[in-house]
Motif scaffolding. Sequence first.
Motif, mmCIF file in Angstrom:
data_model
loop_
_atom_site.group_PDB
_atom_site.id
_atom_site.type_symbol
_atom_site.label_atom_id
_atom_site.label_comp_id
_atom_site.label_asym_id
_atom_site.label_seq_id
_atom_site.Cartn_x
_atom_site.Cartn_y
_atom_site.Cartn_z
ATOM 1 N N HIS A 226 0.863 -1.183 0.000
ATOM 2 C CA HIS A 226 0.000 0.000 0.000
ATOM 3 C C HIS A 226 0.904 1.240 0.000
ATOM 4 C CE1 HIS A 226 -4.039 -1.668 0.515
ATOM 5 N NE2 HIS A 226 -3.513 -2.575 1.327
ATOM 6 N N PRO A 227 1.552 1.548 -1.121
ATOM 7 C CA PRO A 227 2.464 2.700 -1.142
ATOM 8 C C PRO A 227 1.732 4.004 -0.895
ATOM 9 C CG PRO A 227 2.032 1.917 -3.361
ATOM 10 C CD PRO A 227 1.408 0.925 -2.436
ATOM 11 N N ARG A 228 2.253 4.795 0.040
ATOM 12 C CA ARG A 228 1.630 6.072 0.422
ATOM 13 C C ARG A 228 0.164 5.895 0.816
ATOM 14 N NH1 ARG A 228 4.404 9.848 -4.182
ATOM 15 N NH2 ARG A 228 6.386 10.161 -3.137
ATOM 16 N N GLY A 229 -0.173 4.720 1.319
ATOM 17 C CA GLY A 229 -1.533 4.468 1.760
ATOM 18 C C GLY A 229 -2.527 4.310 0.636
ATOM 19 N N MET A 230 -2.036 4.212 -0.618
ATOM 20 C CA MET A 230 -2.933 4.088 -1.758
ATOM 21 C C MET A 230 -3.568 2.700 -1.791
ATOM 22 S SD MET A 230 -0.875 6.022 -4.850
ATOM 23 C CE MET A 230 0.604 5.022 -4.722
ATOM 24 N N PRO A 231 -4.622 2.532 -2.610
ATOM 25 C CA PRO A 231 -5.185 1.186 -2.774
ATOM 26 C C PRO A 231 -4.096 0.196 -3.156
ATOM 27 C CG PRO A 231 -6.628 2.801 -3.779
ATOM 28 C CD PRO A 231 -5.390 3.544 -3.354
ATOM 29 N N LYS A 232 -4.265 -1.035 -2.807
ATOM 30 C CA LYS A 232 -3.252 -2.088 -2.930
ATOM 31 C C LYS A 232 -2.616 -2.116 -4.319
ATOM 32 C CE LYS A 232 -4.509 -5.656 -0.756
ATOM 33 N NZ LYS A 232 -5.433 -6.789 -0.530
ATOM 34 N N LYS A 233 -1.297 -2.193 -4.348
ATOM 35 C CA LYS A 233 -0.530 -2.243 -5.594
ATOM 36 C C LYS A 233 0.372 -3.469 -5.578
ATOM 37 C CE LYS A 233 -1.964 2.013 -6.506
ATOM 38 N NZ LYS A 233 -3.002 2.280 -7.524
ATOM 39 N N ILE A 234 0.781 -3.887 -6.778
ATOM 40 C CA ILE A 234 1.736 -4.986 -6.889
ATOM 41 C C ILE A 234 2.804 -4.611 -7.903
ATOM 42 C CG2 ILE A 234 0.259 -6.157 -8.587
ATOM 43 C CD1 ILE A 234 1.398 -8.816 -7.478
ATOM 44 N N VAL A 235 4.065 -4.807 -7.545
ATOM 45 C CA VAL A 235 5.187 -4.483 -8.419
ATOM 46 C C VAL A 235 5.594 -5.748 -9.158
ATOM 47 C CG1 VAL A 235 7.546 -3.628 -8.557
ATOM 48 C CG2 VAL A 235 5.981 -2.687 -6.858
ATOM 49 N N LEU A 236 5.512 -5.702 -10.504
ATOM 50 C CA LEU A 236 5.830 -6.880 -11.314
ATOM 51 C C LEU A 236 7.015 -6.650 -12.246
ATOM 52 C CD1 LEU A 236 2.208 -7.949 -12.307
ATOM 53 C CD2 LEU A 236 3.725 -9.145 -10.742
ATOM 54 N N LYS A 237 7.507 -5.428 -12.369
ATOM 55 C CA LYS A 237 8.589 -5.155 -13.313
ATOM 56 C C LYS A 237 9.893 -4.891 -12.562
ATOM 57 C CE LYS A 237 7.547 -0.205 -13.481
ATOM 58 N NZ LYS A 237 7.285 0.974 -14.306
ATOM 59 N N ASN A 238 11.020 -5.230 -13.198
ATOM 60 C CA ASN A 238 12.339 -5.002 -12.618
ATOM 61 C C ASN A 238 12.384 -5.470 -11.167
ATOM 62 O OD1 ASN A 238 13.124 -3.799 -15.044
ATOM 63 N ND2 ASN A 238 12.462 -1.790 -14.364
ATOM 64 N N THR A 239 12.229 -6.771 -10.966
ATOM 65 C CA THR A 239 11.998 -7.282 -9.621
ATOM 66 C C THR A 239 12.983 -8.363 -9.186
ATOM 67 O OG1 THR A 239 10.450 -8.923 -10.507
ATOM 68 C CG2 THR A 239 9.526 -6.829 -9.791
ATOM 69 N N ALA A 240 14.150 -8.420 -9.768
ATOM 70 C CA ALA A 240 15.047 -9.528 -9.457
ATOM 71 C C ALA A 240 15.785 -9.334 -8.127
ATOM 72 C CB ALA A 240 16.063 -9.709 -10.580
ATOM 73 N N PHE A 241 16.001 -10.460 -7.435
ATOM 74 C CA PHE A 241 16.831 -10.523 -6.223
ATOM 75 C C PHE A 241 18.282 -10.659 -6.689
ATOM 76 C CE2 PHE A 241 19.072 -12.050 -2.767
ATOM 77 C CZ PHE A 241 19.177 -13.436 -2.631
ATOM 78 N N PHE A 242 19.163 -9.724 -6.244
ATOM 79 C CA PHE A 242 20.515 -9.763 -6.796
ATOM 80 C C PHE A 242 21.638 -9.726 -5.761
ATOM 81 C CE2 PHE A 242 21.753 -5.304 -6.307
ATOM 82 C CZ PHE A 242 20.531 -4.638 -6.233
ATOM 83 N N SER A 243 21.354 -9.439 -4.484
ATOM 84 C CA SER A 243 22.433 -9.437 -3.501
ATOM 85 C C SER A 243 21.831 -9.660 -2.119
ATOM 86 C CB SER A 243 23.221 -8.120 -3.553
ATOM 87 O OG SER A 243 24.413 -8.223 -2.791
#
Length: 915
Positions: free
Chosen positions: A206-223
């Motif tokens: 809930h970024p900045r309290g906004m309605p629920k969001k999901i991040v699907l781009k540029n999402t790799a675990f690297f370190s």
Amino acid sequence: MEYVADRYGKVQPVFEEAAKKLQKVKAKEIPLLSFEDDLERVKLRMAREEGEMPIIMERINGGVDFQDSYILEMLSVLSKAVCRITQHGRPIGTGFLISDNVIITNNHVIDSPERARGMLAEFNYELDRNKEIKKSFSFKLDAERFFLTSSYMADPEVPYSGLDFTMIALAEKSQEDIPLSTVKPIYLDGIRGKIIKGESCVIIQHPRGMPKKIVLKNTAFFSETRTRIVYESDTLPGSSGSMVVALGTGEIIALHHAGLPRTDSQNRILTRSGAVATASTPDEEIDWIGNEGIKISRVINALNNLDLPPEMHEIKKKLLHKTTLSQEEISSDSDRKEASFKKYPVPDSGKEQKPQPSMKPSDRKRQDYIFTAKNNPEVLSTISTLLSARYGEEPIIKLSMPAFAAAGRVELFTLNVPVMGNIEDEARNLSTIPGIINAETDIPLQLNTGSDQGDSAQSKFEGIVEDGYGKPNEDEFLKKYRDERQSIYVVDKTPQYHRKWNWYATSFDSVLADKKVPSPKGLGIKIVQFDTGFTDHAKVAGGFDKELDMDFVDQDDDAADSFTSGILKHPGHATRTGSLLIGNEVTLIAENGNCGLLAQFDFKLIPYRICKSVILIRRQQELADALNLCIAQRYPIISMSLGLPPTMATAAMAKKAYDAGIIWCCAAGNVVQVVVAPAVYPGTIAVAASNPMDEEWEGSSRGSTVDITAPGEDVYVPIFLEPKDGQKAGESFSYGNGTSYATPHVAAAAALWLAKYEDILNNGNYRGWKKVEAFRKALDVSARRKNRLPKVGFGHGILDVDKLLKTTPEKPDKLIYAYENMDEGRLGEVTQAYGEMAKTLWNKIHGWAFGIARGGQESYASSHEAELSDYSKMLERTLVTGKHGSLESSGDLSQGELLKLFSKVHQKIESEIKK
């Protein structure tokens, strides 16, 4: 943030090096499995997969790009457990339910039971499919029942401190009297191996309290550090306490904690400009390395080892239940696969394989190729083995368009390899490898578009305006069609009439006046636009679907066209062509006129950005990616007002779309006279251009592969005005030229026709290509033959939508497959043989038309690659007589000779389509 910077600034080089290595994985320069340096984690990750070890390794190695569809269901379930944490109505963070009555968030969100007073956990605060807020429900926090926290700052005197988590119980019923049992908890798995470096993860927040969001781009675990993982992703304040989910396994791997900023030698946070950040610096100006989250394995370890009061033991047992089960299952599976694992060692990226002696590393450059081959494991294994021997490294071969791929069928594949020498010669060498049918370079290509201005001195061959802006030209339009030519759509007509002359020429006026016409939007019919992305011109405000748009150039979900002026960078090409579909009827702009053909239905056009400007496509793979998504999403119509030289890849894509049943409306092309790709191929609907006299537009391509003609010369479209005195670019309208403008007319007609005959077309007898052929047949039958077009080269006449909608689909058994008598293998061979010459001539034609001098180089190759391949030199000597000189010489062929020669080469390729 300062604490994070101070703690990890000293190890910043480690994170940066890992980020660079991640880019190599994404570029397919090193295998995914070679990125992970923790062998035990790799073993545990594989133990979570079903199947034999070779298949598992292949699946994981492909995990960066492909996922099983069940992951979508898992993400949906996970999302329901995420809540927004508020205090006295103010959003302060995110959390998620990890037991039947306990949520987890960050310590810096809730650091004590006292701090929890007045706080609520609000679930279901999100948008529904209609983009309206759902009805949410909120539970009070109950710290007396269960409360466990670990400070965000590590204290050597306090065990398990520094993990920045808080677990806290909730009330049994919400303030709306909804039981907590209606929310399904997501139990945490504390066993490692849920993800390996290089794999993707997503954040539900809930970024900045906004309605629920999901991040699907540029999402790799690297370190990582001992307690944290570092990953890409976009977050904002309010994201603290979000779940970080491994996309490959659907398991929660971390509790989102903070952004990881780049720092200077004193560990001070830096902005993108290199300045030291302050407390007032906006998040978007910080120079982020990535984001960091607390490892769930560390959180569970702390929970397991902490001595809690007796009244909390039962809840603790529930919180640890899944970890206990996973420990047993993975241990058993890991032992079973251990022997098999040893047979298939993980690639070691630290040891570079030696190239062939004939290829010095310093002489090699990496190059993308596209090739066709049978989609068969044995065939691909043979190709891989031979390529490994050739290049001294294991190749990464990917399906170019996986959404509609089938086992045993000839498919497009991509390949990136190190090359020494001419890249076109190497493409021909690749074609000699057993299993590879044809191969071609995948490099930047000039595009073919329409003109934006009216009948200036060079407008009939003008591709675009050089400075990126247009000028109103209605006076010239009226002079030509009222005073000199006397068009029936202009003489004695009001401005509001002749600005919409294209409606009357195609009978859209009478069709759209009929209130009984079915709404394409109401029936879920969508049109995707392949172009440069959208701008914010008032004429198209609200008309582009910003929820479904995609950018295949920058590989994100924002297809906005950055307004960049300059030589041959004309912003707004997609805005102008799109306006013919979704342009607003009323704007506050002076001289408002033409409006979108589907605007009255509140239709939304889906913009797919496949090129940065109207003159250049970086790679054909962007086009393939866009088409692949269209097929996967089952979108029925594509409108493409861009053209390419004939290539093997575009031929394969056109057939893919056709077989999938997509009506792909393509501009026939401008300036070059012959029909361009992909319009030239049987799988598409090729559209030529007419003018207000019902004549041909002189600049329109024409040929036997054209299906229909529609208004394209002097069509009224929105433009941007050159800004003055540093002000913002103004907005106006102008009459522009190009088959670019003819194409949207046919796409709109297709949407109305599909809506009119939905019941017939969706009964199962018109699957795949038959729907495309039914539409093509209806276009042919209904075309207006009363016109002034040439007898050949412009299809069966001008688009007549009124008659089209009265033309029922041809019976399925009467339809003929467009590729029935076509030898695809032979077409590929001819395209490859003449491809380099076609692209070279294409560049020279565009150089003449657009005023950019180009040499003999293939496409946009840099100067040191300008020399034609040996094969193409031989072909040039055959096609070009001595008086013309070489295509590589400084002297140019005349305009007429260029067009004639390109037509000769093009027809060599096109002739294979007709056999």
